[in-house]
Design an enzyme around this catalytic site. Structure first.
Site, short mmCIF file in Angstrom:
data_model
loop_
_atom_site.label_atom_id
_atom_site.label_comp_id
_atom_site.label_asym_id
_atom_site.label_seq_id
_atom_site.Cartn_x
_atom_site.Cartn_y
_atom_site.Cartn_z
CD GLU A 142 0.77 0.54 3.03
OE1 GLU A 142 0.63 1.78 2.89
OE2 GLU A 142 1.77 0.05 3.57
CD GLU B 141 7.85 1.48 -0.75
OE1 GLU B 141 8.52 0.57 -1.28
OE2 GLU B 141 8.26 2.66 -0.64
#
Length: 355
Positions: A170, A312
């Site tokens: 994310e 991430e």
């Protein structure tokens, strides 16, 4: 639109679990000597429904979105960093880009609600509900219709992906606040216990952040169900990830959960369908303060503890080789009989199921 929660089966499968344990116990090694790698192998076998598990075409998806609450100063970075990092992912320069490339993992970036318009290119999926959520201190971060659209987008995305493993990542300035709010509301923990530095706030700024989040919780006293809390606190990337998790669970993909925000999506998904957790492998324990509490609530034991707090999907990518090794041990390691290696007659063979 109204989002329909997928129906999921329990995948406990005692006979298959016993078969996997028997295979592991009879490999050329002392009983249980590969430790948690054996439990991981069994979990993957149960998810995939086979005593010869093999992971194919792994897909790491970075869900990106902006948060209206970021304007309140809950992050050390401005919201523009969200879209700038999306560009960095697509250019191949981010940590997760490097790790995905190293390990042969497919990487997709999804614009779930970034306050920026991206030029079309390979590796980018535009599933933008709106250019960022609303300020949760003024009202719900998203309407019920927006939440359901994001959930449906996550379902639709997974249906297009190859392979049998989904790694969660994310990006969204302000999304540790959304995760902390979901943790507090859905578990009953105090907001101060589950709120940390996020992108790098100092101690005073963390206290201000806690104060703002406490106000947000008070602003939405009736947002108690998982879906109501998701709409109240956001964000679009979290909601899209929840839909993706539910669909991946329905398809019996192995779901590799990254850090705090990815775990918040799993928290919501598992509150809707508890057997989601049977399909999850938790990659690591983040350095973000609330993550250990969230993992404890989910009764999850992460594979790694490296002090990561990047997000991430970086932790999921780092843990990926362990999943590959677990499968290879089951499929390729010789048994005592096949290798002609003696074992003591008094060594017990366990058929116990490891969670």
């Amino acid at each position: 639109m109204n989002f329909t929660i997928p129906t999921l089966d329990d995948i406990t499968q005692p006979a298959l679990a016993a078969r996997l344990q028997h295979l592991l116990d009879n490999k050329t090694k002392p009983l249980g000597s590969l430790g948690r790698l054996e439990a991981l192998a069994q979990r993957i076998g149960l998810i995939l429904g086979t005593a010869s598990p093999e992971l194919t075409a792994p897909q790491l998806v970075v869900f990106a979105g902006d948060h209206g609450l970021a304007a309140r100063g809950v992050s050390a970075y401005p919201s523009d960093v969200t879209w700038q990092m999306v560009e960095n992912f697509l250019a191949g320069g981010a940590a997760v880009s490097v790790l995905a490339r190293q390990h042969g993992i497919g990487l997709t970036v999804v614009d779930c609600g970034v306050r920026h318009d991206f030029a079309p290119r390979p590796g980018l999926v535009v599933a933008k509900v709106a250019p960022g959520t609303a300020d949760a201190l003024e009202g719900p971060a998203m309407t019920a219709a927006q939440r359901d659209m994001a959930l449906a987008n996550g379902v639709a995305l997974v249906k297009t992906l190859p392979g049998n493993a989904l790694l969660l990542g994310e990006m969204g300035i302000g999304n540790t606040s959304a995760a902390s709010l979901l943790l507090a509301r859905l578990t009953g923990l105090d907001i101060a216990d589950g709120t940390g530095a996020g992108t790098g706030l100092d101690a005073d700024a963390v206290q201000r952040k806690i104060g703002i989040l406490r106000q947000v919780l008070a602003r939405h006293p009736d947002a108690r169900t998982p879906l109501d809390a998701l709409a109240a606190f956001g964000g679009f990337e979290v909601a899209t990830m929840v839909g993706a998790v539910l669909q991946a669970a329905q398809e019996r993909r192995v779901i590799v959960v990254d850090g705090f925000i990815a775990s918040a999506a799993v928290l919501v998904a598992s509150a809707l369908q508890p057997v989601v957790l049977q399909r999850c492998v938790f990659a690591h324990r983040s350095g973000e303060r609330g993550h250990a509490l969230m993992l404890a609530h989910l009764k999850a034991e992460p594979l790694l503890d490296l002090g990561l707090r990047l997000g991430e999907g970086s932790g999921a990518a780092l843990a990926w080789p362990l999943l590959q090794s677990a499968c290879a041990i089951v499929r390729e390691m010789a048994s005592f009989e096949a290798a002609g290696v003696s074992r003591s007659d008094d060594v017990p063979t366990s058929s116990a199921v490891q969670a």
